[in-house]
Design an enzyme around this catalytic site. Structure first.
Site, PDB file in Angstrom:
ATOM      1  N   GLU A   1      30.602 -35.780  14.815  1.00 33.59           N
ATOM      2  CA  GLU A   1      29.718 -35.610  15.957  1.00 33.59           C
ATOM      3  C   GLU A   1      30.177 -36.362  17.205  1.00 33.59           C
ATOM      4  O   GLU A   1      29.638 -36.147  18.298  1.00 33.59           O
ATOM      5  CB  GLU A   1      28.297 -36.050  15.581  1.00 33.59           C
ATOM      6  CG  GLU A   1      27.637 -35.096  14.586  1.00 33.59           C
ATOM      7  CD  GLU A   1      26.238 -35.524  14.196  1.00 33.59           C
ATOM      8  OE1 GLU A   1      25.912 -36.714  14.367  1.00 33.59           O
ATOM      9  OE2 GLU A   1      25.475 -34.667  13.716  1.00 33.59           O
TER      10      GLU A   1
ATOM     11  N   GLU B   1      34.932 -41.483  -6.985  1.00 34.67           N
ATOM     12  CA  GLU B   1      34.585 -42.805  -6.461  1.00 34.67           C
ATOM     13  C   GLU B   1      35.209 -43.937  -7.270  1.00 34.67           C
ATOM     14  O   GLU B   1      35.298 -45.074  -6.800  1.00 34.67           O
ATOM     15  CB  GLU B   1      33.071 -42.988  -6.412  1.00 34.67           C
ATOM     16  CG  GLU B   1      32.403 -43.143  -7.754  1.00 34.67           C
ATOM     17  CD  GLU B   1      30.921 -43.455  -7.613  1.00 34.67           C
ATOM     18  OE1 GLU B   1      30.513 -44.527  -8.074  1.00 34.67           O
ATOM     19  OE2 GLU B   1      30.181 -42.633  -7.043  1.00 34.67           O
TER      20      GLU B   1
END
Length: 324
Positions: free
Chosen positions: A108, A139
């Protein structure tokens, strides 16, 4: 040579896995984000409106927890801004929800602040696939983040922000360790106090939100806290870089009709110019709102104003003062 039991499993290996599982269970049991709030054992029995009110009441705790970390957040913003000025980048690291929060914030920044897409980067365990689909085992790979950072040619002018609700994600820890090795600024965003990633970072931001509304679902309060913090890190550092003026985004470039209309409106709002003058200034500034504002405020030509803006490091107020 170890023998296998009737099920085909290696007893020694099975015992080792059991020990690791027991250690992990013990570790998780101490995390506030993994605790169960016994007062909410009847959630499935509540009317929907009561559920809404109960969840909203929990969410109201988040801003207070973020506010408690104001000093560390400010230190991170100053460090990020300093490195941005040296041409450095901001890189987010995370797995699952934490990784998606970083990717979202990075994606963004270009449309919001007119930045180069490489200035703020989001890395997620498991790669692009993990943005939309769970890649849960990713992870646990403590080398993957380092490999990605190495591919980015990470250096001392960069900042790496590791995000993990538990504060112990191996992917994030590995990335922070590599970032430290090359001299980059390291920041950790965790939802537990005394976190491993906090200890591994130059600036720990530990936003303790407590047990989740649904036990262990750290996409809730922990995820919201992460979003609030990354909002601050990117937005406030962009403000420090002069991407706004009087609280308005001015590093916009009119590249389509909607942005052109927004740009003209911004020029009118901030300078008091007529629509005709705003359109003229925007055209002279080749679509740059910030440069157009400088033209409107000083009556300088684009040939004079553009170098002045560059000399002021993009800070519109300073450029106005220099040309006034």
């Amino acid at each position: 040579m170890p023998t296998e039991n009737a099920s085909g499993a290696d007893p020694a290996r099975a015992a080792e896995e059991d020990d690791r599982l027991a250690a992990l269970i013990g570790e998780l049991s101490h995390l506030s984000t993994e605790q169960a709030d016994t007062s909410r054992g009847d959630l499935d029995l509540l009317p929907t409106l009561d559920l809404v009110r109960a969840m909203n009441a929990e969410d109201r705790r988040i801003p207070e927890a973020v506010a408690a970390q104001a000093e560390n957040i400010a230190a991170a913003v100053d460090g990020i801004t300093e490195r941005f000025r040296r041409g450095g980048r901001l890189v987010y690291l995370g797995a699952g929800t934490a990784g998606r929060v970083g990717v979202l914030d990075a994606s963004e920044c270009p449309p919001t602040f007119g930045t180069d897409p490489d200035m703020v980067v989001g890395l997620i365990a498991g790669g692009e696939t993990a943005i939309r689909n769970a890649v849960e085992n990713a992870e646990d790979d403590d080398r993957a983040a380092a490999e990605s950072l190495r591919a980015l040619h990470l250096g001392a002018d960069d900042t790496v922000v590791g995000i993990s609700a538990s504060g112990r994600t191996p992917y994030v820890l590995g990335g922070l360790a590599y970032a430290h090795e090359v001299g980059a600024l390291t920041v950790a965003i965790a939802a537990n106090a005394g976190s491993a990633i906090g200890a591994a970072a130059d600036v720990p931001i530990e936003v303790v939100v407590g047990p989740e509304f649904v036990t262990g679902s750290t996409r809730l309060k922990a995820g919201t806290a992460q979003k609030l913090v990354v909002n601050m890190l990117s937005t406030l550092s962009m403000i420090r870089l002069g991407k706004t003026y009087r609280g308005v985004m001015v590093d916009l470039r009119a590249t389509n009709e909607k942005l052109r209309a927004r740009s003209v409106r911004t020029l009118i709002q901030l300078s008091g110019a007529s629509q005709e003058d705003a359109v003229r200034a925007l055209a002279e500034a080749d679509g740059s709102v910030k440069l157009a504002l400088l033209l409107l405020f000083t009556d300088a030509s684009a040939e004079t104003a553009a170098p002045a803006l560059a000399a002021a490091d993009g800070i519109l107020r300073d450029a106005i003062a220099a040309l006034s």
